[in-house]
Every structure is written in C-alpha cells, then in structure tokens.
Design a protein around this motif. Structure first.
Motif, PDB file in Angstrom:
ATOM      1  N   ASP A 177       0.843  -1.189   0.000  1.00 34.99           N
ATOM      2  CA  ASP A 177       0.000   0.000   0.000  1.00 34.99           C
ATOM      3  C   ASP A 177       0.883   1.245   0.000  1.00 34.99           C
ATOM      4  OD1 ASP A 177      -2.056   1.799   0.258  1.00 34.99           O
ATOM      5  OD2 ASP A 177      -2.635   1.196   2.284  1.00 34.99           O
ATOM      6  N   SER A 178       0.419   2.304  -0.623  1.00 33.37           N
ATOM      7  CA  SER A 178       1.081   3.611  -0.584  1.00 33.37           C
ATOM      8  C   SER A 178       0.013   4.651  -0.835  1.00 33.37           C
ATOM      9  CB  SER A 178       2.199   3.710  -1.634  1.00 33.37           C
ATOM     10  OG  SER A 178       1.656   3.578  -2.945  1.00 33.37           O
ATOM     11  N   VAL A 179       0.303   5.889  -0.486  1.00 34.33           N
ATOM     12  CA  VAL A 179      -0.704   6.930  -0.670  1.00 34.33           C
ATOM     13  C   VAL A 179      -0.031   8.245  -1.013  1.00 34.33           C
ATOM     14  CG1 VAL A 179      -0.756   7.503   1.795  1.00 34.33           C
ATOM     15  CG2 VAL A 179      -2.699   8.105   0.361  1.00 34.33           C
ATOM     16  N   VAL A 180      -0.611   8.935  -1.977  1.00 33.47           N
ATOM     17  CA  VAL A 180      -0.262  10.322  -2.281  1.00 33.47           C
ATOM     18  C   VAL A 180      -1.455  11.154  -1.839  1.00 33.47           C
ATOM     19  CG1 VAL A 180       0.211  11.995  -4.093  1.00 33.47           C
ATOM     20  CG2 VAL A 180       1.234   9.726  -4.210  1.00 33.47           C
ATOM     21  N   GLY A 181      -1.266  12.005  -0.840  1.00 34.48           N
ATOM     22  CA  GLY A 181      -2.389  12.715  -0.254  1.00 34.48           C
ATOM     23  C   GLY A 181      -2.185  14.211  -0.223  1.00 34.48           C
ATOM     24  N   THR A 182      -3.295  14.948  -0.165  1.00 34.19           N
ATOM     25  CA  THR A 182      -3.238  16.406  -0.184  1.00 34.19           C
ATOM     26  C   THR A 182      -3.416  17.016   1.199  1.00 34.19           C
ATOM     27  OG1 THR A 182      -5.614  16.542  -0.648  1.00 34.19           O
ATOM     28  CG2 THR A 182      -4.121  16.494  -2.525  1.00 34.19           C
ATOM     29  N   ASP A 183      -3.276  16.211   2.231  1.00 37.25           N
ATOM     30  CA  ASP A 183      -3.429  16.708   3.590  1.00 37.25           C
ATOM     31  C   ASP A 183      -2.065  16.797   4.262  1.00 37.25           C
ATOM     32  OD1 ASP A 183      -5.560  17.115   5.898  1.00 37.25           O
ATOM     33  OD2 ASP A 183      -3.913  15.946   6.711  1.00 37.25           O
ATOM     34  N   SER A 184      -1.911  17.773   5.143  1.00 37.02           N
ATOM     35  CA  SER A 184      -0.635  17.970   5.819  1.00 37.02           C
ATOM     36  C   SER A 184      -0.201  16.751   6.623  1.00 37.02           C
ATOM     37  CB  SER A 184      -0.715  19.184   6.756  1.00 37.02           C
ATOM     38  OG  SER A 184      -1.139  20.324   6.070  1.00 37.02           O
ATOM     39  N   HIS A 185      -1.180  15.956   7.062  1.00 32.19           N
ATOM     40  CA  HIS A 185      -0.871  14.810   7.915  1.00 32.19           C
ATOM     41  C   HIS A 185      -0.888  13.488   7.159  1.00 32.19           C
ATOM     42  CE1 HIS A 185      -0.999  17.398  11.382  1.00 32.19           C
ATOM     43  NE2 HIS A 185      -2.192  17.832  11.022  1.00 32.19           N
ATOM     44  N   THR A 186      -0.743  13.540   5.844  1.00 29.33           N
ATOM     45  CA  THR A 186      -0.738  12.316   5.050  1.00 29.33           C
ATOM     46  C   THR A 186       0.272  11.305   5.576  1.00 29.33           C
ATOM     47  OG1 THR A 186      -1.457  13.473   3.045  1.00 29.33           O
ATOM     48  CG2 THR A 186      -0.305  11.373   2.740  1.00 29.33           C
ATOM     49  N   THR A 187       1.433  11.797   6.004  1.00 24.44           N
ATOM     50  CA  THR A 187       2.513  10.888   6.407  1.00 24.44           C
ATOM     51  C   THR A 187       2.257  10.212   7.741  1.00 24.44           C
ATOM     52  OG1 THR A 187       3.677  12.829   7.269  1.00 24.44           O
ATOM     53  CG2 THR A 187       4.286  12.076   5.078  1.00 24.44           C
ATOM     54  N   MET A 188       1.142  10.491   8.398  1.00 25.64           N
ATOM     55  CA  MET A 188       0.786   9.711   9.592  1.00 25.64           C
ATOM     56  C   MET A 188       0.720   8.223   9.267  1.00 25.64           C
ATOM     57  SD  MET A 188      -2.194  12.046  11.381  1.00 25.64           S
ATOM     58  CE  MET A 188      -2.777  10.675  12.370  1.00 25.64           C
ATOM     59  N   ILE A 189       0.330   7.904   8.046  1.00 18.74           N
ATOM     60  CA  ILE A 189       0.171   6.503   7.649  1.00 18.74           C
ATOM     61  C   ILE A 189       1.506   5.767   7.643  1.00 18.74           C
ATOM     62  CG2 ILE A 189       0.457   6.810   5.153  1.00 18.74           C
ATOM     63  CD1 ILE A 189      -2.285   4.702   6.862  1.00 18.74           C
ATOM     64  N   ASP A 190       2.623   6.527   7.624  1.00 14.10           N
ATOM     65  CA  ASP A 190       3.941   5.891   7.680  1.00 14.10           C
ATOM     66  C   ASP A 190       4.103   5.045   8.939  1.00 14.10           C
ATOM     67  OD1 ASP A 190       4.453   7.174   5.353  1.00 14.10           O
ATOM     68  OD2 ASP A 190       5.910   8.584   6.147  1.00 14.10           O
ATOM     69  N   GLY A 191       3.432   5.442  10.017  1.00 19.77           N
ATOM     70  CA  GLY A 191       3.510   4.677  11.246  1.00 19.77           C
ATOM     71  C   GLY A 191       2.910   3.293  11.133  1.00 19.77           C
ATOM     72  N   PHE A 192       2.186   3.055  10.071  1.00 22.23           N
ATOM     73  CA  PHE A 192       1.582   1.755   9.796  1.00 22.23           C
ATOM     74  C   PHE A 192       2.425   0.937   8.822  1.00 22.23           C
ATOM     75  CE2 PHE A 192      -3.122   0.351   9.967  1.00 22.23           C
ATOM     76  CZ  PHE A 192      -3.000   0.105  11.327  1.00 22.23           C
TER      77      PHE A 192
END
Length: 722
Positions: A97-112
């Motif tokens: 899984d990977s994500v390109v997001g437009t929210d400032s906190h997109t990289t929160m998902i890195d913790g997963f």
C-alpha cells in the motif's frame, strides 16, 4: 480535488484508486449543545448541497473512485483507521500500500508501514489520472502492529506477504545494520510542554515562557511576533454585557478554545488526556466534565484551523472591534496563520488538547460563564507554573500541575477505552453515508451538466477557447507590480479558505446573484466556483502590501492611476488593458497549506491570452495533467520574484503558467532598491526545449535597473512538450 475533473472518452476510469473524503465543509453554528453535531451537519448540507451533489455524481460517473460523505471524519484519520490496508490485493495481485495525499498529515500513515507522501492538489490530480511521478523517497518499511487483534485471513495474508518480501521488522530477532543519509537525535529529557504562535505554526513557545513571550509580542513592532501595542494601552479593558451579565475583555483574552480534528483525532492518548484534565478539575471542584465546560462534539471535520468556527457572540465581536482588542484563540489544530482561524482573533496559539482544556478552565474559573467562545478575564499570558488556574472546593488554589494527568493514567484510560469494536462499528457504514447524503439527487451520465446559475459549481475557464497547439512560453514585458510583500507570505494570504469578508469583491459577486449574508459560506466551500475564488485571491484581511505603506488589508495601488483598489478590481483593470503583472516577495513565499487555488487564483487574474487549453489524448495521462503541462508550456504574463519558495507552491505556480524567479543570494527587493512602482521586463526562451532548470534570467526595469534571477523551473519534465 474534484473541481477540475470532467468525463471524456478515455478518462472515465481513474488509473489508481481515488478516495475523496469530504471533511472541510462543516461550520460551527451551534456549540455547547448535545445536538450540535446533528444541527451543524444539517446546516452543512443545506449550504453545500450543490457541491455535495457534484461530488456524489463524480463517484458514480468514474470507476475506481470512493467518496466518503461528510460527517465521517477527517481525511488522514479515515485513511489511517479505515482506508489504509498495508498490502493491496487486486484480483490476486499483492503489492504494498502507498498513498499520495493532499493533507498535511498524510505521512501519519507511515507509522503503519505504508509509504505516504504529501503533495499539492494539482500534483495529486495528475497522479490520480496516471502521471508517473518522480521518486520522492526511497521506501524503507517499518511495519508496526499495535495490537494483536483477531488474526483473520486478511491480517494473515498481510503478514505472510511482508514476511515473504523481507519487509517485516521483528525486534525479537537480530537487527541488521542500516545506513541512513542523515541522523537526528532527540533527548526525551529535553521535551517540555509548548505552544506555538501567535501568528505562525512553527513559532514554538515553551509553556513556562508564555507570559514573557506575550509581553514581548505586545511590545514588538508589527510582524510575526509583534502587535506594537502602546504601553499605555496594553492594560486596556473593554467592558460590555454578555447575556445580561457584566463581562470584560483585554488584549490576549481567549474567545475561542477548540479541540480540533487534525492529528489529534487519531491519537487517543491526547484526546483522553484532555478528558482526564477535565475529570481532575471536576474532582477538585473547579468545573464539570467536558460537556459541562462547553466542549460538546460539534462536528467531524476540519473546523477551527480552517476558519470555520462560526460567528462569535455579537456582544463579544462588538467589544473586540470597537475597542481594537487583540483577542486570542487556543486550538489543537495544525495551522494558525494570520486571518485563518477567525477574522477577530489576531493572536492564535496551537496547543495540545489537554492544554486547550487547561486554558479554558482557567478562563471559566475566573468568570463562571460557561460559553465555548467566550472565556472572560483570562488571557494567554498566564504563567501556569506560578499562577493558579482557579480555586478548589476546599478554598485552596488549584495549579496546572494539579490537574495534569500522568502517562500511567493516560495509558490506563487508553487500554480500557480504545476498543476494536468502536472502529468496526464506525467504519462498517462509512460508504453508506447518512440519510441526508443518500437523499441527494445525482444526475445520471458521465458528462456533467453545468448550472449557469450555481454559485458553488461553475465551469472553469481552463477549457474554453481550446487550441491544438500551445503558443509556447513568453516573457513578461513592461509589467506593473501588483503586490510588494515581505517574508513568509502563506497560501492563506494568497487564497484564504475561511469566511468571506463582508466588503470583499466576492461578497459583491454573491449579493448580485441573490445570495443572502447567512449563506455566504466560506472560500473553502466555494472552491468549485472560479468566479468566487478569483475574487478571493489575495483577499486575506491581514495581508500587508508594501505599496500601501504599512496599511493592513486586501487592497493595492493601481500604479497607472494611483487609486487604492481591491486586488481583484485592480487586476481586472490591468487584464482589460492587456498589461502584464508581477509580484515581489521575500523568503518562504507560498508556505503553509499546499493550496492549489493559491496558484490557480493568480493565474485567473492575468491576461486571458494564456487561457487556451490543449487536450493531449495520451493513454494514462489525464485532463488535469494536460492542463498542467499545457500551462507549463505557455509560461508568461505574470511572474513572482521572491527570495525563496515553498516547494509545492513553486511547482503549482509553474503548472499554472506563472514564472517563479528567485533573487540571487544576498539580494532582495529592498537591497536592490525596488519600490514596486517600476515596470519590469523579463525575457524567456521562445522554445520550451531551451529552458533549463535554474537558468539565469535577466530582469530589467523602466528605471534602467537590471538584475539577474534564477528561474525556478527545477526539472526537465517540460522538455517533452516541444
């Protein structure tokens, strides 16, 4: 991000899964009420039904697209708790899984263990339609399983896959030596409670220094840490009547306290920590629990730090305005730029949820008026270490340390309160919407029918007057200076997202179309209408334009006539006469939220010659990317000359045909004696193939001054266009 999407033959299916979470429309009309969530949601749908219907149409017209309805949560939270899957399974094909997001906190998902990359809206739109992006990072996985939930087949599949591909990190076994390009060290013993403000999210203030820092802000000249309040006025008290009771406000009085839906909503420790602060205060006799303090849930979405807190009480607003009070807000949001949180709060401080409650408690203990938006007699300059926040039921002073929960208390609350069934029940119905969403009428078909009378959804001009061959790049000739800025002009200054000011060109546009004041809504909610957004460009009420000699506000000088006009009105005069324009700026131009309208808006204000669009029918390249590369190939008509740019905003400017130039090191408008009253000529190569990243560009003024800038075209991606 959906505003630029239209349906054409080859583009009815997005090339990657697209999840659109509607989370920026809710406003706080009702607070301190058990039914606040329902009432605010009903008003949200009433105001935004045209936009919501458009988005719902998009979810039916395009394959591979999921729209998460309003009231479900904020995008990065929904992604972390529901949409992110660690490993994709597409028809038996497994991949990370990977994500390109437009929210400032997109990289929160890195913790997963999921690779997350935050980008701007224009870049995200290009990605979802198939543009191959350059590598942003080298993926290195740390997969964390926080709890051993029931190991079903899906979880078992994920574990088997990541183990087989040597991406599972098992701390019980021997650890291979890993090499990194750089290292950062953090001594946890140095961590201490802090806030940030009053005008920028990165201006960190240790809590113990808050009192002295506030005094410094009052005394300092107007700037990011200053309000220039004369000594004799600093203790001024504004007395007024609030709900029939006498009340007072002074500089620094907290009028908004909000626990907001940013990073905090996916961090149960800080949310429960806020509740424990209230619980301890109640046990000591200060106040009741959160609801009794006014902290009812008002909505699930972005509110306070996007400017959707709603109106202050009329008496409070009048006291602030009539007495020129520097009112404050405390919020657990992620942004606090000038003019963003609320037009009447000039000092805005970001804090943790427990600190928001602590500030609110101190205010209410002083006045016994329980109102979410009005905590009288209290100001942000309290010293929590030395000054009590109130008096307990035993008559003794209660201090900050007395109500602050320990790490053990918070951990115990998390263990007993954060349970898997909560998440399962919440997200099982996330795609089913709610009764109001389900009742929205959605037209059938893959071609959207524009309503010319809509003030929410308007056909943007990018596709009008199409030509099959771009005219090529061109420079700027004899351009007038629209604006002359200092440092740290944010995307909120350029394209505000909050409330629409009553005297603005956007309001005039809405009134002419029969929109009542209570229905003006916000710029953020009207992003689907380019007419509103163009009028909102550079409309921030706290913007400082040097051409106005220190005057604060969204106006400028029309150089040929010397008239002081709203930005939109002046720009239209320049556009009508076919005159090019530039913007002078300092360092960090375009910092803050990566807002694509901060590039689209300025582009709409310039000469219409660049509003011709070519549609490349290339497989896997979508409409938005076509716009991006087309405007990149017709650079010219407007330029921004700055000391430095925020990276995403610089890219967005190029994508919309605006030339980004950087002064040479050690130079800026002031050192070059540029006043903004000159006329500027900038020469560019006539062929895209002749444009090189970072190449020198000469700027000449009509006063005979010449200086060299670096063209901030940072990649070779344009070269395939010629």
């Amino acid at each position: 991000m959906v505003n630029s999407v239209c349906a054409l033959d080859d583009f009815s299916c997005f090339q990657v899964p697209v999840d659109l979470v509607i989370d920026h429309s809710v406003q706080v009309d009702i607070a301190r009420s058990e039914n606040a969530v329902q009432v605010n949601m009903e008003l949200e749908f009433e105001r935004n039904k045209e936009k919501f219907a458009f988005l719902k149409w998009g979810s039916t017209a395009f394959d591979n697209m999921l729209v998460v309805p309003p009231g479900s949560g904020i995008v990065h939270q929904v992604n972390l708790e529901c949409l992110g899957c660690v490993v994709f399974n597409t028809n038996g094909m497994l991949y990370p899984d990977s994500v390109v997001g437009t929210d400032s906190h997109t990289t929160m998902i890195d913790g997963f263990g999921v690779a997350g990359c935050g980008v701007g809206g224009i870049e995200a739109e290009a990605a979802m339609l198939g543009q191959v992006q350059r590598c942003y990072f080298k993926y290195f996985s740390h997969v964390f399983f926080l709890t051993k939930l029931a190991i079903d087949k899906f979880v078992a599949m994920i574990e088997a896959y990541i183990r087989a591909n040597k991406m599972f990190l098992d701390y019980k076994g021997p650890q291979p030596e890993r090499m990194y390009s750089s290292y950062l060290q953090l001594d946890l013993a140095d961590v201490e409670p802090c806030v940030s403000g009053p005008k920028q999210p990165h201006d960190r203030v240790p809590l113990k220094e808050m009192k002295s820092d506030w005094d410094y802000c009052l005394n300092s000249k107007v700037g990011f840490k200053g309000f220039a309040v004369p000594k004799e006025s600093q203790q001024k008290v504004a007395k007024f009547s609030f709900n029939g009771q006498p009340a007072e406000l002074k500089h620094g009085s907290v009028v908004i306290a909000a626990i907001t839906s940013c990073a905090n909503t996916s961090n149960p420790s800080v949310m429960l920590g806020a509740a424990l602060v209230a619980k301890k205060a109640c046990e000591l006799g200060l106040e009741k629990y959160l609801n009794q303090q006014g902290f009812h849930i008002v909505g699930y979405g972005c509110t306070t730090c996007i400017g959707n807190s709603g109106d202050l009480h009329e008496s409070v607003a009048a006291a602030i305005s009539e007495n020129d009070i520097i009112a404050s807000a405390v919020l657990s949001g992620n942004r606090n730029f000038e003019g963003r949180v609320h037009p009447l709060t000039r000092a805005n401080y970001r804090t943790s949820p427990p600190l928001v409650v602590a500030y609110a408690l101190a205010g209410m203990a002083c006045c016994e008026i329980l109102w979410l938006f009005c905590f009288h007699h209290f100001y942000v300059g309290i010293d929590f270490e030395k000054e009590p926040i109130g008096t307990g039921k035993d008559g003794k002073s209660v201090y900050f340390r007395d109500i602050w929960p320990s790490a053990e208390e918070i951990a115990k609350a998390v263990q007993s309160s954060v349970l898997p069934d909560m998440f399962k029940s919440t997200y099982e119905a996330i795609t089913k919407g709610n009764p109001i969403w389900n009742q929205l009428y959605v037209p059938e078909g893959t071609l959207y029918s524009w309503d010319p009378n809509s003030t929410y959804i308007h056909e943007h001009p990018y596709f009008k007057n199409m030509t099959m061959n771009p005219p090529g790049p061109h420079g700027v000739k004899d351009a007038y200076c629209l604006l002359n800025f200092g440092d740290s002009i944010t995307t909120d200054h350029i394209s505000p997202a909050g409330s629409i000011h009553k005297d603005s060109p956007a309001v005039k546009y809405l009134i002419e179309r029969g929109v009542d004041r209570q229905d003006f809504n916000s710029y953020g909610s009207r992003r689907g209408n380019d007419e509103v957004m163009a009028r909102g460009t550079f409309a921030n009420i706290r913007i400082v334009n040097k051409l106005l000699n220190g005057e604060v506000g969204p106006k400028m000088v029309h150089i040929p006539t010397g008239e002081k006009l709203y930005m939109f009105d002046a720009a239209m005069r320049y556009k009508k006469s076919g005159q090019d324009t530039i913007v002078l700026a300092g360092a960090e131009y375009g910092s803050g939220s990566s807002r694509d309208w901060a590039a689209k808006g300025p582009m709409l204000l310039v000469s219409s010659q660049i509003l011709n669009v070519i549609l490349f029918k290339l497989q896997y390249i979508g409409i938005v990317f076509c716009l991006f590369i087309y405007f990149s190939s017709v650079l010219g008509g407007i330029a921004v000359i700055a000391k430095s740019f925020e990276r995403i905003h610089r890219s967005n400017l190029v994508g919309m045909g605006i030339i980004p130039l950087c002064f040479k090191s050690g130079e800026d408008a002031d050192s070059l004696d540029l006043t903004g009253h000159e006329r500027y000529t900038i020469d560019l190569p006539s062929k895209v193939s002749d444009m090189k990243p970072g190449q020198d560009v000469t700027v000449v003024t009509d006063a005979g001054k010449s200086f060299t800038c670096a063209a901030r075209f940072d990649t070779e991606v344009l070269n395939f266009l010629h």
